[in-house]
Structures are given as structure tokens and as C-alpha cells.
Design a protein around this motif. Sequence first.
Motif, PDB file in Angstrom:
ATOM      1  N   ILE A   1       3.567   5.672  -5.673  1.00  0.00           N
ATOM      2  CA  ILE A   1       3.479   5.751  -7.313  1.00  0.00           C
ATOM      3  C   ILE A   1       2.568   6.924  -7.519  1.00  0.00           C
ATOM      4  N   ALA A   2       1.394   6.893  -6.579  1.00  0.00           N
ATOM      5  CA  ALA A   2       0.293   7.960  -7.061  1.00  0.00           C
ATOM      6  C   ALA A   2       0.930   9.316  -6.837  1.00  0.00           C
TER       7      ALA A   2
ATOM      8  N   VAL B   1      -3.573  10.527   0.456  1.00  0.00           N
ATOM      9  CA  VAL B   1      -2.435  10.061   0.795  1.00  0.00           C
ATOM     10  C   VAL B   1      -1.725  11.316   1.414  1.00  0.00           C
TER      11      VAL B   1
ATOM     12  N   TYR C   1      -8.049   4.774  -0.853  1.00  0.00           N
ATOM     13  CA  TYR C   1      -6.770   4.617  -0.114  1.00  0.00           C
ATOM     14  C   TYR C   1      -6.997   4.702   1.543  1.00  0.00           C
TER      15      TYR C   1
ATOM     16  N   LEU D   1      -7.181   3.414  -5.535  1.00  0.00           N
ATOM     17  CA  LEU D   1      -6.388   4.667  -4.919  1.00  0.00           C
ATOM     18  C   LEU D   1      -7.514   5.590  -4.268  1.00  0.00           C
TER      19      LEU D   1
ATOM     20  N   HIS E   1      -5.091  14.843   3.642  1.00  0.00           N
ATOM     21  CA  HIS E   1      -5.258  13.669   3.739  1.00  0.00           C
ATOM     22  C   HIS E   1      -6.317  13.512   5.105  1.00  0.00           C
TER      23      HIS E   1
ATOM     24  N   THR F   1       0.694  -1.318  -0.108  1.00  0.00           N
ATOM     25  CA  THR F   1       0.015   0.110   0.196  1.00  0.00           C
ATOM     26  C   THR F   1       0.802   1.160   0.087  1.00  0.00           C
TER      27      THR F   1
ATOM     28  N   TYR G   1       5.097  10.107   2.705  1.00  0.00           N
ATOM     29  CA  TYR G   1       5.582   9.188   2.099  1.00  0.00           C
ATOM     30  C   TYR G   1       6.916   9.456   1.301  1.00  0.00           C
TER      31      TYR G   1
ATOM     32  N   MET H   1      -1.799   4.508 -14.703  1.00  0.00           N
ATOM     33  CA  MET H   1      -2.443   3.510 -13.930  1.00  0.00           C
ATOM     34  C   MET H   1      -3.819   2.992 -14.779  1.00  0.00           C
TER      35      MET H   1
ATOM     36  N   PHE I   1      -4.998   9.443 -12.620  1.00  0.00           N
ATOM     37  CA  PHE I   1      -3.693   8.804 -12.602  1.00  0.00           C
ATOM     38  C   PHE I   1      -3.647   8.216 -14.100  1.00  0.00           C
TER      39      PHE I   1
ATOM     40  N   ARG J   1       2.269   2.005  -3.459  1.00  0.00           N
ATOM     41  CA  ARG J   1       1.058   2.359  -4.214  1.00  0.00           C
ATOM     42  C   ARG J   1       1.021   3.858  -3.981  1.00  0.00           C
ATOM     43  N   ALA J   2       1.128   4.275  -2.748  1.00  0.00           N
ATOM     44  CA  ALA J   2       1.162   5.653  -2.330  1.00  0.00           C
ATOM     45  C   ALA J   2       2.056   6.411  -2.993  1.00  0.00           C
TER      46      ALA J   2
END
Lengths: 316, 237
Positions: free
Chosen positions: A181-182, A195, B105, B102, B74, A175, A200, B94, B91, A178-179
Motif C-alpha cells: 500500500i505504501a 521498502v 518499516y 511505515l 532500502h 507488514t 514487493y 494514510m 503518504f 502495508r509495504a
Amino acid sequence: MNTIRKNDLLLIGLGIVVFAVLQGMMTEGLIGAFWKLNIFIICINIILSASLNLINGYTGQFSLGHAGFMAVGAYVGVVLTTNFHWPFLLALVAGGAAAALLGCLIGLPTLRLNGDYLAIATLGLGEIIRIVIMNIQYVGGAAGFTGIPHLTTFPWVFFVMLFTLIVVKNFVNSTHGRACIAIRENEIAAEAMGVNTTKYKVIAFTIGAAFAGVAGGLFAHCFYIINPSSFTFMQSFNYLIMVVMGGLGSLTGSIAGAFVVTFISAALASWPEFRMIIYALALILLMFYRPQGLFGYIELTQIGIIQRLKLKGGHK
Amino acid sequence: MGTMLQIDDINVYYGAIHAIKGISLKVDQGEIVTLIGANGAGKSTTLRTISGLLKPKSGKITFEGKNIAGLPAHAIVKAGISQVPEGRRIFANMTVQENLDLGAYARQDTDGVAKDLKVVFERFPRLLERKNQEAGTLSGGEQQMLAMGRALMSRPRLLLLDEPSMGLAPLLIKEIFSIIQDINQTGTTILLVEQNANMALSIANRAYVLETGRITLSGEAQKLAASEDVRKAYLGG
């Protein structure tokens, strides 16, 4: 979860086979001292390119300070083994921890910068670290630190490299990964998704710095002397080239990039006058015909031909 | 019905530029409220301040009784507000599925996420067809649907929509707006920012008109749509 573990076992199995073959060739004398040293360097460079890829490729934060973190790990490591007679493993871990701490402290303010500004800030950071070390008489200043015990052996570099690859691979597939990459794909959207982008970015930067520190420790104990000129920003560029050449956001790409770059510069060692020309030419051609790098965002296991072979195997 | 979001006298600056000059507004539970106004009036800025992408210099933003002004984005998503940003900001590299994952998330309940994914695919069947396609290869309308689906994946109680009609063909705009109404009817409160004032007023309960960082008019959407001033300024006569 199961597939991750299965892949890890596969990676470890493959690693042990490669290790056994290379170790066998070394004891049989099939690999001479020159290439043996270069295999060490390749392994260390894989650690550096994989950890830099985590920052630059996966999280999309353009960092140019990797040689600086490597220097911190190297100097902390050699002081602990040479002057304080710490065991090698502890010295490596301490070097990695020191680099990670620095990475975290520096990351908090600088990772609020974007793109070019972050690149400049990290470039400056790397140089500051080098110049600070150059002015500390305790570690030999510009003349370098001498009398380092030769502790780095093939099993050390190989298994630390394997460990790095497994950690980075599992991180980017989690996870948290993925954060990251986002954040690379679209920072504002990532933040709007919930996020914590600063957190991160700092995590990726800290993990990257930690492995650079460990790699620095391994590097320093390959030789009897290290000096600050081994950690200039040209070194940072070199690692960046490996990452970009292999493919940003591809771990197999980082391995290939480190291998190709180190191999080319070693193979051309006898022709120093042509070395940089061929090197530069290779980079220009690569950027011209394959700007995404050798692997560009995908792993070896995702390449069409291998997938197709797998499918065929499944039908039989 | 109770007040869900209450904004009291917020001021937002871009450097030295005073973009929002003491705006106050409120959104009740179950409503569709729209902010309309010309380019540069401060509509998107207001939305971005609510979602935490910008910090107000002064003023209070209360969501379900808690002050959320100045919280990071967030934390605001976790509190139950989700934003569909202007220009969609999907994104692109993706897949559709990864984009939706996401969106969830900030959530921990795996079962609930799987259920909501089904609901999103039912609402946007075209996303299901293109589940494994890279999001960047979708058409503009599909990307808007993906951005909305992604925002819904966090199961927001308040959904902020920033210019959902931007760059879409008239027929698609109609479709998107009927989906917005649909989402509202299933219990999500909506705050909508739009340049297309006609469309926005036709589905909203109440509206605020923004002009250079201030609210100049407010009231029931139908009444505003009929008012002479608004017709002249924003609805083309």
C-alpha cells in the motif's frame, strides 16, 4: 494476530452458511442450470477480481494481463487432467504455479515500468500468451482443447474462492501488505522508508498471477472445450472493470464488482442487442457519480452505518 | 570526532546530462553540515545519491567505514541513513500514525519502535493531536513535521533533510529549524540541503556551496556567512 484469526473464522463461518444455502437451493432444483453456471462464473470472477485487486488496487501497478495468466493456468490444468489423468487439485495447483512462475519472470523486468507503460507491457504479454497457445498444436491451436473432464463442482469453486479471499485479506493486512500500500501511495517515499519496492511489486504480481492461474483451471473444467478466444484482452478489461467498479483497494468491493458485472451480463443474456448498451451506461453512470467505485478503498465492515450499529450494540 | 560520511569524487548523470561533476565532501559525527546553492546546482541530486535513490556513475560513498555507493535505497535505510525527501512526500491517504509506523518499516525491535514513537510525539505534540487524521489533510508545516518524524522512526544515525523550509511561512521555518537543531543535539548527525542559505548557515557547523554540479566554496558556516562572495550570490547582498 487474534483479531485476524477471529475475522477469518467469521469469514469462514459466513462462507459456510452461504454455501449451505446455495447448495441446498441447487439440490432442491430452485436454481436452474443457467443460474447455476452463472454462480460458478461469479465465484471464479471473484477469485480473478480479488487477485487483480491485489496488483492494481493495493499495490497500484496497472496490469492488464490477467486473462493471460488465467489462460496459462487453464491450459496447464486441462493438459494434466485430460492427457495425464492427474487429480484435479494437483492440476489446479500446477496451473497456478505455472502462472505464478511466468508472472514472476515477466514481473522482474516489466515492473520497473510505471503507469501507462506497465499497462501496455502487460496488455502485450496477455496477447502474446494467447497467440502462443493458439499456435501450439498439442493443445488444439485455435480450434481449442476438447474432451476436458467436467470436474468443477460447486464446492470446488466456492471453497477455492473462500481460500483466495482469506489469503488476499491476510496478505494486505500484514507488514507485506502495508509495504504494497505504501508503494501505491508514494513509491519514492516507500523506498526512502526502506521498502524494497521491486521485491514487493513482484510478490504482489506473482500472487495475483497464481490465483488467476487457479481460476483459469476452475474455469476450464466447467466446460468440455476451451479455446484461446476465451482469454482475449477484452477478458482482462472485464476483470479490471470489476475491480474498478467495486473499488480499488477494497476486497469486499472486488466481490461486489464481480457479482454485479457477472449478474448484469447474465440477466441481460436474453436481450443481446441491449446488453452492451446497458452495461456501458451503467459504467458511465458509476464513473460519473462514484468514481472511487462502489466501495472505494474501504471494506464493508468499515462503512459508517455498520460501525454505528456496532457501537450502539456495545452501549446496550 | 570521527568522519561519518565521506564522499569521494562522485559523478551522477541524468541520461546524458552530467548533473554532479566530481563532488567530494565529508560529514563528521555530531555535525550539522549544509549544502547551499542556486536552483539546479545539484544539491538534491547529491542527497538522492547518498540515500540510494540515484546511482553514481563513479566515485565512492563511505558511511561508517562501508562503501554504500550503488546500494539500493532500502539497504541504505537499514545501514542507518534516513532521508526526508523534498516536498515531504508523505503518504497522503494514510493516517499520521500509519505514516510513522511505515517509517519504522525496516526495524524489527517492536519495543524500541514503541519508545521512538513516544519520543516523536513528544517532539511534535501536534502530530499526537492528529494521530488518526489523514496525513493529506495536515497543513504544510505539519506535513513537514510528519515527514521528519517518519524519518526519525527508523532511528537514523545520519538524517538527510531536503529543503525543509520549502513552501512554509517564515515563522514556521524558524520552528522547523529549531527542531532540526534539537534533533542534532540529541545525537543525530544532519546533512541539510537548503535554498534558504541564511537560515541554513545560521544553524550549521560547516557548509559547502554548490554551483552547476561542482563545489565552489566550503568551510565553517559562520565564516561563509560573513564572506563577501557568498553574501552577494546567495544571501541577498
